[in-house]
Motif scaffolding. Structure first.
Motif, PDB file in Angstrom:
ATOM      1  N   LYS A   4     -20.581 -73.758  66.085  1.00 46.53           N
ATOM      2  CA  LYS A   4     -20.408 -75.127  66.586  1.00 46.53           C
ATOM      3  C   LYS A   4     -19.522 -75.139  67.831  1.00 46.53           C
ATOM      4  O   LYS A   4     -19.817 -75.807  68.829  1.00 46.53           O
ATOM      5  CB  LYS A   4     -19.796 -76.021  65.507  1.00 46.53           C
ATOM      6  CG  LYS A   4     -19.681 -77.495  65.918  1.00 46.53           C
ATOM      7  CD  LYS A   4     -19.080 -78.340  64.813  1.00 46.53           C
ATOM      8  CE  LYS A   4     -19.080 -79.812  65.211  1.00 46.53           C
ATOM      9  NZ  LYS A   4     -18.393 -80.048  66.506  1.00 46.53           N
ATOM     10  N   ILE A   5     -18.423 -74.358  67.768  1.00 47.57           N
ATOM     11  CA  ILE A   5     -17.519 -74.263  68.925  1.00 47.57           C
ATOM     12  C   ILE A   5     -18.250 -73.695  70.127  1.00 47.57           C
ATOM     13  O   ILE A   5     -18.164 -74.220  71.242  1.00 47.57           O
ATOM     14  CB  ILE A   5     -16.295 -73.399  68.580  1.00 47.57           C
ATOM     15  CG1 ILE A   5     -15.433 -74.093  67.521  1.00 47.57           C
ATOM     16  CG2 ILE A   5     -15.464 -73.109  69.831  1.00 47.57           C
ATOM     17  CD1 ILE A   5     -14.312 -73.228  66.973  1.00 47.57           C
ATOM     18  N   TRP A   6     -19.010 -72.618  69.881  1.00 46.59           N
ATOM     19  CA  TRP A   6     -19.759 -71.987  70.976  1.00 46.59           C
ATOM     20  C   TRP A   6     -20.842 -72.922  71.498  1.00 46.59           C
ATOM     21  O   TRP A   6     -21.060 -73.013  72.713  1.00 46.59           O
ATOM     22  CB  TRP A   6     -20.365 -70.667  70.517  1.00 46.59           C
ATOM     23  CG  TRP A   6     -21.233 -70.038  71.577  1.00 46.59           C
ATOM     24  CD1 TRP A   6     -22.586 -69.979  71.602  1.00 46.59           C
ATOM     25  CD2 TRP A   6     -20.781 -69.418  72.776  1.00 46.59           C
ATOM     26  NE1 TRP A   6     -23.010 -69.345  72.748  1.00 46.59           N
ATOM     27  CE2 TRP A   6     -21.918 -68.995  73.483  1.00 46.59           C
ATOM     28  CE3 TRP A   6     -19.513 -69.182  73.325  1.00 46.59           C
ATOM     29  CZ2 TRP A   6     -21.843 -68.350  74.718  1.00 46.59           C
ATOM     30  CZ3 TRP A   6     -19.434 -68.540  74.562  1.00 46.59           C
ATOM     31  CH2 TRP A   6     -20.584 -68.134  75.237  1.00 46.59           C
ATOM     32  N   GLY A   7     -21.509 -73.619  70.609  1.00 44.77           N
ATOM     33  CA  GLY A   7     -22.560 -74.549  71.023  1.00 44.77           C
ATOM     34  C   GLY A   7     -22.012 -75.660  71.901  1.00 44.77           C
ATOM     35  O   GLY A   7     -22.632 -76.017  72.915  1.00 44.77           O
ATOM     36  N   ASP A   8     -20.848 -76.196  71.530  1.00 46.03           N
ATOM     37  CA  ASP A   8     -20.219 -77.247  72.339  1.00 46.03           C
ATOM     38  C   ASP A   8     -19.810 -76.709  73.707  1.00 46.03           C
ATOM     39  O   ASP A   8     -20.008 -77.370  74.741  1.00 46.03           O
ATOM     40  CB  ASP A   8     -18.989 -77.801  71.617  1.00 46.03           C
ATOM     41  CG  ASP A   8     -19.350 -78.573  70.359  1.00 46.03           C
ATOM     42  OD1 ASP A   8     -20.527 -78.982  70.238  1.00 46.03           O
ATOM     43  OD2 ASP A   8     -18.461 -78.748  69.490  1.00 46.03           O
ATOM     44  N   PHE A   9     -19.235 -75.494  73.708  1.00 49.69           N
ATOM     45  CA  PHE A   9     -18.824 -74.872  74.973  1.00 49.69           C
ATOM     46  C   PHE A   9     -20.032 -74.612  75.869  1.00 49.69           C
ATOM     47  O   PHE A   9     -19.997 -74.851  77.082  1.00 49.69           O
ATOM     48  CB  PHE A   9     -18.087 -73.567  74.676  1.00 49.69           C
ATOM     49  CG  PHE A   9     -17.685 -72.799  75.910  1.00 49.69           C
ATOM     50  CD1 PHE A   9     -16.605 -73.214  76.684  1.00 49.69           C
ATOM     51  CD2 PHE A   9     -18.390 -71.666  76.287  1.00 49.69           C
ATOM     52  CE1 PHE A   9     -16.238 -72.512  77.817  1.00 49.69           C
ATOM     53  CE2 PHE A   9     -18.029 -70.955  77.424  1.00 49.69           C
ATOM     54  CZ  PHE A   9     -16.951 -71.381  78.197  1.00 49.69           C
ATOM     55  N   GLU A  10     -21.110 -74.098  75.264  1.00 44.07           N
ATOM     56  CA  GLU A  10     -22.325 -73.789  76.017  1.00 44.07           C
ATOM     57  C   GLU A  10     -22.949 -75.046  76.614  1.00 44.07           C
ATOM     58  O   GLU A  10     -23.481 -75.020  77.729  1.00 44.07           O
ATOM     59  CB  GLU A  10     -23.329 -73.082  75.095  1.00 44.07           C
ATOM     60  CG  GLU A  10     -24.475 -72.420  75.807  1.00 44.07           C
ATOM     61  CD  GLU A  10     -25.310 -71.585  74.864  1.00 44.07           C
ATOM     62  OE1 GLU A  10     -25.979 -70.649  75.336  1.00 44.07           O
ATOM     63  OE2 GLU A  10     -25.303 -71.871  73.646  1.00 44.07           O
ATOM     64  N   GLU A  11     -22.869 -76.154  75.852  1.00 44.32           N
ATOM     65  CA  GLU A  11     -23.436 -77.417  76.327  1.00 44.32           C
ATOM     66  C   GLU A  11     -22.625 -77.985  77.495  1.00 44.32           C
ATOM     67  O   GLU A  11     -23.192 -78.513  78.456  1.00 44.32           O
ATOM     68  CB  GLU A  11     -23.473 -78.426  75.181  1.00 44.32           C
ATOM     69  CG  GLU A  11     -24.156 -79.733  75.534  1.00 44.32           C
ATOM     70  CD  GLU A  11     -24.239 -80.688  74.349  1.00 44.32           C
ATOM     71  OE1 GLU A  11     -24.534 -81.870  74.573  1.00 44.32           O
ATOM     72  OE2 GLU A  11     -23.997 -80.234  73.206  1.00 44.32           O
ATOM     73  N   LYS A  12     -21.311 -77.860  77.425  1.00 45.77           N
ATOM     74  CA  LYS A  12     -20.450 -78.408  78.466  1.00 45.77           C
ATOM     75  C   LYS A  12     -20.382 -77.500  79.700  1.00 45.77           C
ATOM     76  O   LYS A  12     -20.256 -77.993  80.825  1.00 45.77           O
ATOM     77  CB  LYS A  12     -19.039 -78.621  77.912  1.00 45.77           C
ATOM     78  CG  LYS A  12     -18.950 -79.692  76.840  1.00 45.77           C
ATOM     79  CD  LYS A  12     -17.529 -79.804  76.295  1.00 45.77           C
ATOM     80  CE  LYS A  12     -17.437 -80.849  75.199  1.00 45.77           C
ATOM     81  NZ  LYS A  12     -16.073 -80.940  74.617  1.00 45.77           N
ATOM     82  N   ALA A  54     -20.785 -70.203  80.192  1.00 46.62           N
ATOM     83  CA  ALA A  54     -21.135 -69.655  78.877  1.00 46.62           C
ATOM     84  C   ALA A  54     -22.072 -68.464  79.026  1.00 46.62           C
ATOM     85  O   ALA A  54     -21.940 -67.471  78.293  1.00 46.62           O
ATOM     86  CB  ALA A  54     -21.787 -70.740  78.021  1.00 46.62           C
ATOM     87  N   LYS A  55     -23.005 -68.553  79.977  1.00 50.02           N
ATOM     88  CA  LYS A  55     -23.922 -67.434  80.182  1.00 50.02           C
ATOM     89  C   LYS A  55     -23.177 -66.198  80.667  1.00 50.02           C
ATOM     90  O   LYS A  55     -23.423 -65.084  80.195  1.00 50.02           O
ATOM     91  CB  LYS A  55     -25.002 -67.816  81.197  1.00 50.02           C
ATOM     92  CG  LYS A  55     -26.057 -66.728  81.389  1.00 50.02           C
ATOM     93  CD  LYS A  55     -27.188 -67.183  82.292  1.00 50.02           C
ATOM     94  CE  LYS A  55     -26.755 -67.246  83.730  1.00 50.02           C
ATOM     95  NZ  LYS A  55     -27.906 -67.501  84.642  1.00 50.02           N
ATOM     96  N   TRP A  56     -22.213 -66.374  81.572  1.00 55.54           N
ATOM     97  CA  TRP A  56     -21.420 -65.252  82.066  1.00 55.54           C
ATOM     98  C   TRP A  56     -20.568 -64.646  80.954  1.00 55.54           C
ATOM     99  O   TRP A  56     -20.475 -63.425  80.839  1.00 55.54           O
ATOM    100  CB  TRP A  56     -20.530 -65.699  83.223  1.00 55.54           C
ATOM    101  CG  TRP A  56     -21.228 -65.670  84.545  1.00 55.54           C
ATOM    102  CD1 TRP A  56     -22.023 -66.637  85.075  1.00 55.54           C
ATOM    103  CD2 TRP A  56     -21.204 -64.606  85.502  1.00 55.54           C
ATOM    104  NE1 TRP A  56     -22.491 -66.251  86.302  1.00 55.54           N
ATOM    105  CE2 TRP A  56     -22.002 -65.007  86.589  1.00 55.54           C
ATOM    106  CE3 TRP A  56     -20.578 -63.365  85.549  1.00 55.54           C
ATOM    107  CZ2 TRP A  56     -22.196 -64.202  87.715  1.00 55.54           C
ATOM    108  CZ3 TRP A  56     -20.769 -62.567  86.666  1.00 55.54           C
ATOM    109  CH2 TRP A  56     -21.569 -62.982  87.732  1.00 55.54           C
TER     110      TRP A  56
END
Length: 210
Positions: free
Chosen positions: A17-25, A30-32
């Motif tokens: 969930k934390i990663w998903g929120d970070f990836e969305e924002k 996030a890709k790097w």
């Protein structure tokens, strides 16, 4: 046992969930982060593999190859009180300073071990980086050719650099120690260069269709 599994599932769920929120924002960042993380993990894995080859293969090849000189070009140098021959390909034959006996860890035996270990590591690294780190679906033959060219160029750079300090290190430390230095210095230089090479030869996404 069930509680442990539930806890693991809970931790994983929170992390996702934390990663998903970070990836969305922050999709680009996030890709790097994702690529650097997996690139580092896989690179360190093959670095350990190389160290094992560098350490044990020279002994398996024997004292004959360790005592066979193979160096090109041969440039005589004197640094920090140590006389040695610098080369772009190959390594000095190592000898015991007291007895003059040939030691395992140099010569043609070490050169073969270095190149075999490095090449096999790239054979492991290539599919991992292509398919998992960069998730590339480009032409694998084209990518493998450019990967091979990059590996040859980077290997020459690392060989030339290593041959400036390895003979000095060999005069003061045990072979196992300078094998660690060779592995991690070579690996560190290679990792930085290879990451940006991968960014070029492993474009993300599906291959372009005609």
């Amino acid at each position: 046992m069930a509680n442990t599994a539930a806890n693991d599932s809970g931790i994983k769920g929170k992390w996702m969930k934390i990663w998903g929120d970070f990836e969305e924002k922050h999709p680009k960042l996030a890709k790097w982060v994702y690529q650097i993380f997996y690139f580092f993990v896989f690179s360190m894995g093959v670095t350990i593999f190389q160290y094992l080859v560098f350490t044990f293969m020279p002994g398996m090849l024997g004292i004959g190859l360790a005592g066979t000189e193979f160096m090109w070009p041969q440039v005589e140098m004197h640094i920090f009180g140590v006389d040695f021959t610098w080369s772009l390909l190959g390594y000095n034959v190592l000898t015991d300073p007291e007895t003059g006996a040939v030691l395992i860890g140099g010569g043609l035996g070490y050169f073969i071990s270095y190149e075999v270990g490095s090449f096999l590591a790239q054979c492991i690294n290539f599919p991992l980086q292509r398919n998992i780190t960069f998730k590339s679906h480009g032409n694998p033959v084209y990518q493998a050719i450019w990967y091979f060219i990059a590996w040859v160029v980077i290997s020459l750079i690392c060989n030339g650099f290593n041959n400036l300090w390895m003979p000095i290190a060999a005069a003061y430390v045990a072979p196992a120690i300078y094998n660690i230095l060779v592995t991690f210095i070579t690996g560190g230089v290679s990792m930085v260069i290879f990451f940006f090479v991968f960014k070029i030869i492993f474009p993300e996404g599906e291959a372009k269709k005609e």
